[in-house]
Design an enzyme around this catalytic site. Structure first.
Site, PDB file in Angstrom:
ATOM      1  N   CYS A  57       0.945  -1.207   0.053  1.00 17.01           N
ATOM      2  CA  CYS A  57      -0.098   0.070  -0.123  1.00 17.01           C
ATOM      3  C   CYS A  57       0.907   1.439   0.104  1.00 17.01           C
ATOM      4  O   CYS A  57       1.773   1.307   0.856  1.00 17.01           O
ATOM      5  CB  CYS A  57      -0.733  -0.068   1.085  1.00 17.01           C
ATOM      6  SG  CYS A  57      -2.342  -1.151   1.234  1.00 17.01           S
ATOM      7  N   ALA A 108      -2.725  -3.621  -2.212  1.00 15.90           N
ATOM      8  CA  ALA A 108      -4.177  -4.011  -1.725  1.00 15.90           C
ATOM      9  C   ALA A 108      -4.979  -2.995  -2.420  1.00 15.90           C
ATOM     10  O   ALA A 108      -5.090  -1.549  -1.908  1.00 15.90           O
ATOM     11  CB  ALA A 108      -4.375  -3.817  -0.294  1.00 15.90           C
ATOM     12  N   GLN A 133      -3.698  -7.132  -6.315  1.00 14.23           N
ATOM     13  CA  GLN A 133      -4.261  -7.656  -4.967  1.00 14.23           C
ATOM     14  C   GLN A 133      -5.489  -7.076  -4.654  1.00 14.23           C
ATOM     15  O   GLN A 133      -5.627  -5.807  -4.413  1.00 14.23           O
ATOM     16  CB  GLN A 133      -3.319  -7.696  -3.639  1.00 14.23           C
ATOM     17  CG  GLN A 133      -3.580  -8.188  -2.477  1.00 14.23           C
ATOM     18  CD  GLN A 133      -2.992  -7.853  -1.250  1.00 14.23           C
ATOM     19  OE1 GLN A 133      -2.627  -6.672  -0.959  1.00 14.23           O
ATOM     20  NE2 GLN A 133      -2.442  -9.073  -0.679  1.00 14.23           N
ATOM     21  N   TYR A 164      -7.553  -8.629   7.662  1.00 13.89           N
ATOM     22  CA  TYR A 164      -8.889  -7.842   6.589  1.00 13.89           C
ATOM     23  C   TYR A 164     -10.052  -8.842   6.569  1.00 13.89           C
ATOM     24  O   TYR A 164     -10.005  -9.823   6.980  1.00 13.89           O
ATOM     25  CB  TYR A 164      -8.100  -7.106   5.329  1.00 13.89           C
ATOM     26  CG  TYR A 164      -6.899  -6.180   5.672  1.00 13.89           C
ATOM     27  CD1 TYR A 164      -7.490  -5.065   6.217  1.00 13.89           C
ATOM     28  CD2 TYR A 164      -5.509  -6.648   5.201  1.00 13.89           C
ATOM     29  CE1 TYR A 164      -6.498  -4.073   6.804  1.00 13.89           C
ATOM     30  CE2 TYR A 164      -4.701  -5.590   5.626  1.00 13.89           C
ATOM     31  CZ  TYR A 164      -5.022  -4.373   6.226  1.00 13.89           C
ATOM     32  OH  TYR A 164      -4.058  -3.233   6.804  1.00 13.89           O
ATOM     33  N   ARG A 171      -3.663 -14.574  -0.898  1.00 12.07           N
ATOM     34  CA  ARG A 171      -2.741 -14.494   0.235  1.00 12.07           C
ATOM     35  C   ARG A 171      -3.252 -14.843   1.553  1.00 12.07           C
ATOM     36  O   ARG A 171      -4.373 -14.369   1.930  1.00 12.07           O
ATOM     37  CB  ARG A 171      -2.261 -12.939   0.170  1.00 12.07           C
ATOM     38  CG  ARG A 171      -0.943 -12.789   1.094  1.00 12.07           C
ATOM     39  CD  ARG A 171      -0.432 -11.408   0.955  1.00 12.07           C
ATOM     40  NE  ARG A 171       1.036 -11.370   1.139  1.00 12.07           N
ATOM     41  CZ  ARG A 171       1.802 -10.539   1.466  1.00 12.07           C
ATOM     42  NH1 ARG A 171       1.440  -9.325   1.669  1.00 12.07           N
ATOM     43  NH2 ARG A 171       3.193 -10.757   1.447  1.00 12.07           N
ATOM     44  N   LEU A 194      10.747 -10.533   6.129  1.00 13.98           N
ATOM     45  CA  LEU A 194      12.217 -10.509   6.453  1.00 13.98           C
ATOM     46  C   LEU A 194      13.140 -11.520   5.799  1.00 13.98           C
ATOM     47  O   LEU A 194      14.120 -11.984   6.390  1.00 13.98           O
ATOM     48  CB  LEU A 194      12.520 -10.592   7.964  1.00 13.98           C
ATOM     49  CG  LEU A 194      11.907  -9.189   8.810  1.00 13.98           C
ATOM     50  CD1 LEU A 194      12.143  -9.733  10.189  1.00 13.98           C
ATOM     51  CD2 LEU A 194      12.829  -8.219   8.315  1.00 13.98           C
ATOM     52  N   ARG A 217       9.934  -4.753   2.116  1.00 10.42           N
ATOM     53  CA  ARG A 217      10.861  -3.689   2.639  1.00 10.42           C
ATOM     54  C   ARG A 217      12.225  -3.953   1.836  1.00 10.42           C
ATOM     55  O   ARG A 217      12.556  -2.535   1.733  1.00 10.42           O
ATOM     56  CB  ARG A 217      10.814  -3.688   3.982  1.00 10.42           C
ATOM     57  CG  ARG A 217       9.524  -3.255   4.908  1.00 10.42           C
ATOM     58  CD  ARG A 217       9.492  -3.722   6.076  1.00 10.42           C
ATOM     59  NE  ARG A 217       9.461  -5.047   6.299  1.00 10.42           N
ATOM     60  CZ  ARG A 217       9.141  -5.766   7.599  1.00 10.42           C
ATOM     61  NH1 ARG A 217       9.177  -4.984   8.702  1.00 10.42           N
ATOM     62  NH2 ARG A 217       9.277  -6.913   7.538  1.00 10.42           N
TER      63      ARG A 217
HETATM   64  C1  FMN Z   1       4.831  -0.208   2.912  1.00 14.48           C
HETATM   65  C2  FMN Z   1       4.483  -1.563   3.094  1.00 14.48           C
HETATM   66  C3  FMN Z   1       3.149  -1.701   2.376  1.00 14.48           C
HETATM   67  C4  FMN Z   1       2.278  -2.960   2.544  1.00 14.48           C
HETATM   68  N1  FMN Z   1       0.890  -3.009   1.984  1.00 14.48           N
HETATM   69  C5  FMN Z   1       0.684  -4.300   1.970  1.00 14.48           C
HETATM   70  C6  FMN Z   1      -0.416  -4.562   0.992  1.00 14.48           C
HETATM   71  O1  FMN Z   1      -1.081  -3.777   0.085  1.00 14.48           O
HETATM   72  N2  FMN Z   1      -0.899  -6.030   0.854  1.00 14.48           N
HETATM   73  C7  FMN Z   1      -0.322  -6.979   1.870  1.00 14.48           C
HETATM   74  O2  FMN Z   1      -0.816  -8.069   1.737  1.00 14.48           O
HETATM   75  N3  FMN Z   1       0.771  -6.660   2.566  1.00 14.48           N
HETATM   76  C8  FMN Z   1       1.147  -5.309   2.350  1.00 14.48           C
HETATM   77  N4  FMN Z   1       2.553  -5.056   3.255  1.00 14.48           N
HETATM   78  C9  FMN Z   1       3.072  -6.265   3.886  1.00 14.48           C
HETATM   79  C10 FMN Z   1       4.241  -6.962   2.916  1.00 14.48           C
HETATM   80  O3  FMN Z   1       3.686  -7.426   1.630  1.00 14.48           O
HETATM   81  C11 FMN Z   1       5.133  -8.086   3.418  1.00 14.48           C
HETATM   82  O4  FMN Z   1       4.331  -9.176   3.794  1.00 14.48           O
HETATM   83  C12 FMN Z   1       5.654  -7.555   4.717  1.00 14.48           C
HETATM   84  O5  FMN Z   1       6.196  -6.284   4.519  1.00 14.48           O
HETATM   85  C13 FMN Z   1       6.744  -8.637   5.413  1.00 14.48           C
HETATM   86  O6  FMN Z   1       7.941  -8.643   3.946  1.00 14.48           O
HETATM   87  P1  FMN Z   1       9.140  -7.895   4.244  1.00 14.48           P
HETATM   88  O7  FMN Z   1       9.850  -8.370   5.337  1.00 14.48           O
HETATM   89  O8  FMN Z   1      10.107  -8.159   2.775  1.00 14.48           O
HETATM   90  O9  FMN Z   1       8.889  -6.448   3.978  1.00 14.48           O
HETATM   91  C14 FMN Z   1       2.828  -3.963   3.114  1.00 14.48           C
HETATM   92  C15 FMN Z   1       4.372  -3.886   3.501  1.00 14.48           C
HETATM   93  C16 FMN Z   1       4.919  -2.526   3.572  1.00 14.48           C
HETATM   94  C17 FMN Z   1       6.147  -2.545   4.189  1.00 14.48           C
END
Ligand code: FMN
Length: 383
Positions: A41, A73, A116, A199, A247, A318, A341
């Site tokens: 998002c 999303a 998504q 959600y 998901r 992570l 991230r």
């Molecule tokens: C800025 C940001 C926005 C996110 N928006 C969504 C989203 O729209 N839909 C979703 O399922 N997860 C969302 N997430 C979760 C990520 O898709 C991911 O599952 C989570 O950050 C863990 O992965 P990472 O450790 O690589 O960041 C978001 C995460 C971040 C950092």
């Protein structure tokens, strides 16, 4: 039901190719490697319409060398947005705005793009995260009445949701269908349904948020009913050759909540209904969650789903290092890894991973000169 076709392609010409850069075919869909950009998002839309920010954000990620880009999303109805600044896909204006973004991105990148589709349920109507993320009650500017399976707020003291009645369920399901039709018209390569992070669809699954006493609540079978109905309805109208995936949160991380055993049962049901792949995240349903956050912390959940199903499984959370990602795919814990991230911090992570493993990525013509001398074969320049 769509038969599952999941063929790991041969290791091309080079037998020393890393697992991370081995292509994967999911149905009709060919992925160049095992790196997926997770939905993120951006809270940068206006009335549900993508803005120039999305061209910049999705545009630069589309040059990253990953196999698949997932659009954030995207709410199927205005009241399904997490915040007033979420992207939507519920009318011609929101569809046109995504269309404009895609036109720009696709002009310069051939990366497949998924979207998504989401409804935030009781976690809707909040402030954007960088302004605190608190709930905005109905009646206040940028706030609205939220809906959910049961009239239970996410946080104590919050304005409670209204429980969806029969007509409400039909409206939500039809909104997912209408958004998926728009996604198909936009030429999007796949739809991912958001059944994670607390959600709406996850709210139906978890016994902590679903206290209904009709056929949509109570037993696991009943709690899975609405998410499966939404899945079936979307699968039925989205072009058969394109993937519909889900998901999920593999656990609520709360005693008595949604857990990995129920996730496996749901994953098996989804697979039987023609789900093309499952993306295993966790948490987000209950503020009481206690998450053991650390490198690969959600991979065991993906591994458990992988052991119980045949559809491709995506691990996330992570995963930051090249060898770590290689181990997840190489040991068979999951078929793909998703980055959120990590790829914001280093948008050329897949280029660097390919260089690390001696593999290849596609780079735009304009950037071919950037290939470091010590990696003379890094860029796949076959047009
Ligand atoms: C800025 C940001 C926005 C996110 N928006 C969504 C989203 O729209 N839909 C979703 O399922 N997860 C969302 N997430 C979760 C990520 O898709 C991911 O599952 C989570 O950050 C863990 O992965 P990472 O450790 O690589 O960041 C978001 C995460 C971040 C950092």
């Amino acid at each position: 039901m769509t038969a599952l076709r999941f063929i790991s392609l041969k290791r091309c010409q080079r037998c020393d190719m890393s697992a991370l850069f081995t292509p994967l075919r999911v149905g009709e869909f060919e992925l160049a490697n095992r790196i997926v950009i997770a939905p993120m998002c951006q809270y940068s839309a206006v009335d549900g319409c993508m803005t120039d920010w999305h061209v910049i954000h999705l545009g630069h990620l589309a040059l990253s060398g990953a196999a698949l880009l997932t659009i954030e999303a995207t709410a199927v109805v205005p009241e399904g947005r997490i915040t007033y600044a979420d992207v939507g896909l519920w009318n011609d204006a929101t569809e046109a705005a995504i269309g404009r973004t895609l036109e720009s991105v696709r002009r310069w990148s051939a990366m497949p793009i998924a979207i998504q589709l989401a409804h935030a349920g009781r976690k809707a109507s909040t402030e954007v995260p960088w302004r605190g993320g608190a709930q905005i009650p109905p009646g206040d500017a940028n706030g609205w009445q939220i809906v959910a399976p049961s009239a239970l707020p996410y946080m104590q003291g919050e304005h409670p949701p209204e429980a969806l009645d029969r007509d409400g369920l039909t409206r939500v399901r039809e909104a997912f269908v209408a958004a998926a039709q728009r996604a198909a018209r936009l030429g999007l390569d796949a739809v991912q349904l958001h059944g994670a992070h607390g959600y709406l669809l996850h709210q139906f699954l978890s016994p902590l948020s679903n206290r209904r006493n009709d056929e949509y609540g109570g037993s696991l079978e009943n709690r899975m009913r609405f998410p499966l109905e939404v899945f079936d309805a979307v699968r039925a109208i989205f072009p058969a050759e394109r993937a519909v995936t889900m998901r999920v949160s593999g656990t609520d991380w709360v005693e008595g909540g949604w857990d990995i055993e129920q996730t496996i049962a749901f994953a098996r049901a989804l697979e039987a209904h023609g789900c093309a792949a499952i993306h295993v995240s966790s948490g987000g349903l209950d503020p009481a969650q206690r998450i053991p956050v650390g490198p690969s912390y959600q991979v065991p959940l993906a591994r458990a789903v992988k052991a119980a199903t045949r559809m491709p499984v995506i691990a996330v959370g992570l995963i930051t290092e090249f060898e770590q990602a290689e181990a997840v795919v190489g040991t068979g814990d999951a078929d793909l890894i998703a980055l959120a991230r990590t790829i914001l911090f280093n948008p050329r992570w897949p280029w660097h991973a390919a260089a690390h493993f001696g593999d290849q990525v596609k780079a735009p013509d304009q950037y071919l000169w950037s290939q470091p001398r010590r990696y003379p074969d890094l860029f796949d320049i076959g047009h």
